[in-house]
Scaffold this active site. Structure first.
Site, PDB file in Angstrom:
ATOM      1  N   GLY A   1       0.829  -1.195   0.000  1.00 20.12           N
ATOM      2  CA  GLY A   1       0.000   0.000   0.000  1.00 20.12           C
ATOM      3  C   GLY A   1       0.858   1.238   0.000  1.00 20.12           C
TER       4      GLY A   1
ATOM      5  N   GLY B   1       0.582   8.865   2.435  1.00 22.47           N
ATOM      6  CA  GLY B   1       1.232  10.163   2.356  1.00 22.47           C
ATOM      7  C   GLY B   1       2.686  10.142   2.801  1.00 22.47           C
ATOM      8  CG  PHE B   2       3.489  10.091   6.524  1.00 25.11           C
ATOM      9  CD1 PHE B   2       3.450  11.410   6.094  1.00 25.11           C
ATOM     10  CD2 PHE B   2       2.739   9.731   7.630  1.00 25.11           C
ATOM     11  CE1 PHE B   2       2.687  12.360   6.769  1.00 25.11           C
ATOM     12  CE2 PHE B   2       1.975  10.668   8.308  1.00 25.11           C
ATOM     13  CZ  PHE B   2       1.943  11.982   7.870  1.00 25.11           C
ATOM     14  N   GLY B   3       4.737   7.405   2.811  1.00 25.55           N
ATOM     15  CA  GLY B   3       5.602   6.400   2.219  1.00 25.55           C
ATOM     16  C   GLY B   3       4.852   5.139   1.883  1.00 25.55           C
TER      17      GLY B   3
ATOM     18  CE  LYS C   1       3.983   4.567   8.147  1.00 25.75           C
ATOM     19  NZ  LYS C   1       3.005   4.785   9.234  1.00 25.75           N
TER      20      LYS C   1
ATOM     21  CG  ASP D   1      -6.043   8.995  10.957  1.00 26.82           C
ATOM     22  OD1 ASP D   1      -7.200   9.298  10.586  1.00 26.82           O
ATOM     23  OD2 ASP D   1      -5.112   8.801  10.163  1.00 26.82           O
TER      24      ASP D   1
END
Ligand SMILES: *[C@@H]1O[C@H](CO)[C@@H](O)[C@H](O)[C@H]1NC(C)=O
Ligand SMILES: *[C@@H]1O[C@H](CO)[C@@H](O)[C@H](O)[C@H]1NC(C)=O
Ligand SMILES: *[C@@H]1O[C@H](CO)[C@@H](O)[C@H](O)[C@H]1NC(C)=O
Ligand SMILES: *[C@@H]1O[C@H](CO)[C@@H](O)[C@H](O)[C@H]1NC(C)=O
Ligand SMILES: *[C@@H]1O[C@H](CO)[C@@H](O)[C@H](O)[C@H]1NC(C)=O
Ligand SMILES: *[C@@H]1O[C@H](CO)[C@@H](O)[C@H](O)[C@H]1NC(C)=O
Ligand SMILES: *[C@@H]1O[C@H](CO)[C@@H](O)[C@H](O)[C@H]1NC(C)=O
Length: 827
Positions: free
Chosen positions: A516, A519-521, A537, A634
């Protein structure tokens, strides 16, 4: 007149008795009076009956069954492995030509298919069926039990009756065990055995034949501790009904039981499906009830949690490591696969070692244990301490204040933790000993804490090393990106991976391994050493924005351990690279199922309800039960990951905030979160609290029930969002109209309505109206009884709401850019 009548009755009665005894009911076979196919023996008290029977496979067997019980319940079979395939047969006593004095079974052709096969002293013998169900061969006119020549009780098949003994007869060297029928219509010897393992500290073992000469242990009872078997503490619950006996003396090692009332029937049977059952006959309802059976819970499975692992059926995950131990394979362990067991987390040093007491334990596998019943516990401790290979010790007998000594100098296998278990003293490194846990003190149900404390201790040691590396690295890199301040690293417990390892693991971050992007990587699937599958990640190198979140995530999640939270296994920090290594989740995230027509069919109502519970527990842990107070900020469907069994795990702590002791609310200028899940006070004023997580949870619940996304749900005509829709339907009493099509056919109306109501309670406009997570769990578990009515929810949490909020109030609070969807961590 009356007198004459009376006499007549008496005379008839006497005649009847004489007739009965002489001609009809008989319990004895003699050479002159054999038993043929259409006859039976009945014990004197009419309890048991013996005769030929066909279990439904067309063959004839000699069996014993209860006279009064329908359907016929067989407790013994003579010729189980040598059936008669003709339609007649004869059970008789051998004469001097053939098996003199033995009980023999002849088929139609008069060949012997079965015999008692014992050397019989001279003189006439008879075979008699006793009221206990024992079929015995004895000398004519000598019914002294000590002189029985042969007994069916000493040749058990699949059933243990009161008075029968399992185990080892030291005089004859025979070990008696139970073996089930092959199938329910074939009494032949099945593949399971239940008997005593006489080695070490004797215990009952249930095992299965895997191959010729190869038995696999399935279950063990634990050794006899003077009161019960160590692994069956609730045996004492049956003490008003059944008296259990275990003998270990010069004559025998045996297990048997007696009924407190001889009028009740009870039996222990190994059934053909491989289950060990204790059944008791209930006269009033004419049925057998199952008092207990094995295997009955996951912890009955032999060695479920591997060497040094402790199984607990009341916790999840069920496998635990004792203090001073850690999982050998952490990833498998997190995925509830505990068979690799635990390893010591500290280095042992024979001289300074001590012992930690573990309470409520089923003693470990004992076939190689050393037993001395005359030693005291303190003498036992002495011996164990002086022998470096001694891993644990315990009392052999727990009656009174305890006595005897058993010592294990091997890996400790197949332990479990449960109420009524006993104390086990386990060798531990001096560094793992503290007042609270050393011998003598008691430690109840705190194994989870123990694990945490151990992990933290280990973590601290590792971190001290890491700090040194860190200082060294800092010097080289002179980078102010150095990830974690030293004072923070002290508390962390995770592995640091080197970059090359992760390059190899993810096949150089190949696109086929990509799970997947956010936004951050990106997130990649990887396989690290020992075959562990992980999710990696990788924060994009250009994303300066990710660094804070990265630090935050490491800081937060490393301290958390809960089955409904995804587990961070480690991280990697090299010059330009920042990576997080998580446990891998087979089923990716909840949104992939929930909002997909085909996959959503895999989420039946039960699953959805389990997922709601799981998420609630995870959030409760964050809010209240962990050592920190954490606001996730979140929560959304794509941040709920699903493991192999579709258990939910909350992920992505990039936005999470830690609250101090009694802080309940905080304010931020930078509002981050996701459309549709943000509470009004957060979206508008940047105020977040546990209640803003509760709001997101409410949205999640409504999404799970409806299968629809909140922010994307617009009714074609009037553009209502999901919450509005559900609220309106709820007011009209039609809330069920919105439930997901794929669960429409099968769901519990009450449960669904309860969930919808709870969902609506969680999305109420005012934070103070929303329930806390502990209240939510209570409401979920109480099945909707006395739920408050939800108030009108805040609708404008969709795009329109934001726009309104932004334009009217807090220009400085956020930019549209920051309000974009947060990263998607798909794994
Ligand atoms: C046993 O009884 C059945 C029916 O009652 C009969 O058909 C059969 O012939 C009998 N068998 C013997 C060996 O007497
Ligand atoms: C019955 O058993 C005998 C001996 O075990 C065997 O020789 C015979 O073939 C069998 N008859 C049938 C019909 O199975
Ligand atoms: C009978 O007993 C002898 C000696 O104990 C043994 O070797 C033999 O296998 C037995 N036969 C049967 C059919 O059980
Ligand atoms: C045995 O009795 C105890 C207390 O009397 C009870 O807590 C426990 O649940 C019982 N166990 C079983 C298996 O019935
Ligand atoms: C064996 O016992 C189990 C557990 O009670 C039961 O489900 C199963 O039907 C039994 N099997 C037979 C053949 O009686
Ligand atoms: C048990 O220990 C005592 C004391 O060391 C010793 O005298 C005795 O022989 C031991 N008994 C057995 C059965 O080993
Ligand atoms: C320690 O215990 C093991 C197992 O009981 C035994 O084999 C060994 O001889 C013992 N060693 C000493 C030094 O007593």
């Amino acid at each position: 007149m009356g007198k004459l009548h009376f006499h007549t009755i008496i005379i008839f009665f006497i005649f009847f008795i004489v007739f009965h005894v002489l001609c009809l009911a008989t319990d004895t076979i003699t050479p002159a009076k054999p038993l043929t196919v259409n006859q039976t023996l009945v014990s004197s008290g009419q309890v048991f009956e013996l005769g030929f029977f066909d279990p439904g496979n067309g063959n004839l067997y000699i069996g014993i069954w209860y006279k009064q019980v329908e359907p016929k319940t067989y407790v013994w079979v003579a010729n189980r492995d040598t059936p008669i395939n003709s339609s007649s047969g004869k059970l008789t006593i051998g004469n001097k030509d053939i098996n003199n004095g033995n009980i023999i079974l002849l088929d139609q052709a008069e060949t012997v298919v079965w015999k008692s096969n014992i050397s019989v002293p001279v003189g006439n013998t008879v075979a008699k069926l006793l009221n206990s169900g024992n079929f015995v061969l004895c000398k004519e006119n000598d019914e002294n039990p000590e002189n029985y020549i042969w007994e069916s009780f000493k040749n058990p098949t699949d059933t243990l009756l009161p008075g029968m003994k399992l185990g080892w007869d030291r005089k004859t060297g025979v070990n008696r065990f139970l073996q089930p029928w092959k199938t329910s219509n074939d009494p032949g010897s099945g593949d399971y055995t239940y008997g005593i393992n006489i080695h070490g500290f004797p215990e009952l073992i249930y095992s299965k034949k895997e191959r010729e000469n190869e038995m696999k242990t399935l279950y063990r009872s634990g050794p006899w501790n003077g009161r019960t078997f160590s692994g069956i503490p609730w045996m004492k619950n049956l003490s008003s009904l059944i008296k259990f006996e275990f003998q270990d003396n010069d004559d025998e090692i045996s297990y048997s039981f007696e009924m407190m009332s001889t009028s009740s029937y009870s039996r222990l049977v190994t059934n053909s499906s491989g289950v060990l059952q204790r059944l008791t006959w209930v006269e009033s309802s004419q049925t057998w009830i199952e008092l207990s059976f094995v295997p009955s819970d996951p912890c009955d499975e032999y060695q479920k949690c591997g060497p040094f692992g402790v199984c607990d059926a009341n916790t999840s995950p069920g496998c635990k490591c004792m203090k001073g131990f850690r999982p050998k394979n952490q990833l498998a362990w997190d995925l509830r696969e505990g068979s690799d067991g635990c390893v010591r987390s500290s280095k042992m040093d024979c001289q300074s070692d001590g012992f930690l007491v573990q309470n409520n334990i089923k003693l470990p596998e004992s076939s190689r244990a050393y037993v001395n019943r005359t030693l005291s516990l303190s003498e036992c401790a002495e011996i164990c301490k002086s022998n470096c290979s001694c891993a644990a010790y315990a009392n052999t007998d727990i009656t009174g204040s305890g006595s005897g000594c058993v010592i294990w100098a091997v890996d400790l296998l197949d332990m479990r933790h449960f109420q009524g278990g006993q104390d086990l003293y386990v060798r531990a490194a001096a560094s793992d000993l503290d007042e609270a846990h050393t011998v003598g003190a008691s430690e109840n149900d705190s194994n989870n804490n123990v694990v945490i404390i151990v992990s933290v201790t280990v973590g601290i040691v590792i971190m001290i090393l890491l700090i040194l590396i860190c200082i060294w690295k800092k010097k080289i890199q002179r980078s102010n990106n150095s990830i974690i301040a030293r004072k923070e690293t002290d508390e962390l417990e995770l592995s640091f991976f080197d970059f090359t390892t992760l390059v190899i693991a993810t096949d150089n971050f190949s696109s086929t391994n990509k799970l997947g992007q956010g936004g951050f990587g990106c997130v990649y699937k990887g396989v690290i050493m020992e075959g562990q599958v992980v999710a990696v990640k990788r924060l994009s190198t250009t994303s300066t924005q990710g660094i804070e979140e990265f630090k935050n995530e490491v800081r937060v999640i490393a301290k958390l351990q809960h089955r409904n939270l995804v587990r961070l296994l480690g991280c990697c920090i090299e010059v330009e690279e920042k990576l997080l290594v998580y446990e891998y989740m087979d089923n990716k995230s909840l949104d992939m199922f929930l909002f997909d027509k085909e996959r959503s069919a895999r989420l039946d109502w039960q699953k959805r309800s389990d997922i709601i519970f799981g998420i609630a527990r995870g959030i409760l842990y964050l809010h209240q039960d962990s050592r920190l107070r954490i606001i996730h900020r979140d929560l959304k469907a794509s941040n709920i990951l699903l493991d192999k069994e579709m258990n939910p795990k909350i992920s992505d702590f990039g936005m999470a905030r830690i609250f101090g002791g009694d802080q309940i609310e905080a304010k931020t200028k930078k509002v981050v979160g996701t459309y549709g899940y943000m509470s009004p006070e957060y979206a508008m004023d940047g105020r977040f609290s546990m209640k803003s997580d509760v709001f997101s949870f409410g949205v999640l619940v409504l999404e799970i029930v409806s299968g629809k996304k909140n922010r994307e749900f617009y009714n074609a005509c009037n553009q209502l969002n999901l919450i509005e829709q559900i609220w309106n339907l709820w007011k009209e009493g039609n809330a069920l109209e919105l439930i997901d099509e794929s669960i429409r056919n099968e769901f519990s109306k009450d449960e669904v309505l309860t969930c919808i109501q709870i969902g609506l309670l969680c999305v109420q406009q005012h934070a103070e109206d929303r329930p806390s997570m502990s209240k939510v769990l209570l409401m979920l578990s109480s099945g909707g009884i006395n739920l408050p009515q939800p108030k009108y929810p805040r609708f404008n949490i969709g795009k329109r709401g934001f726009e309104r909020g932004l334009s009217s109030k807090h220009d400085e609070s956020s930019s549209l850019n920051e309000l974009t969807d947060t990263i998607l961590v798909g794994r």
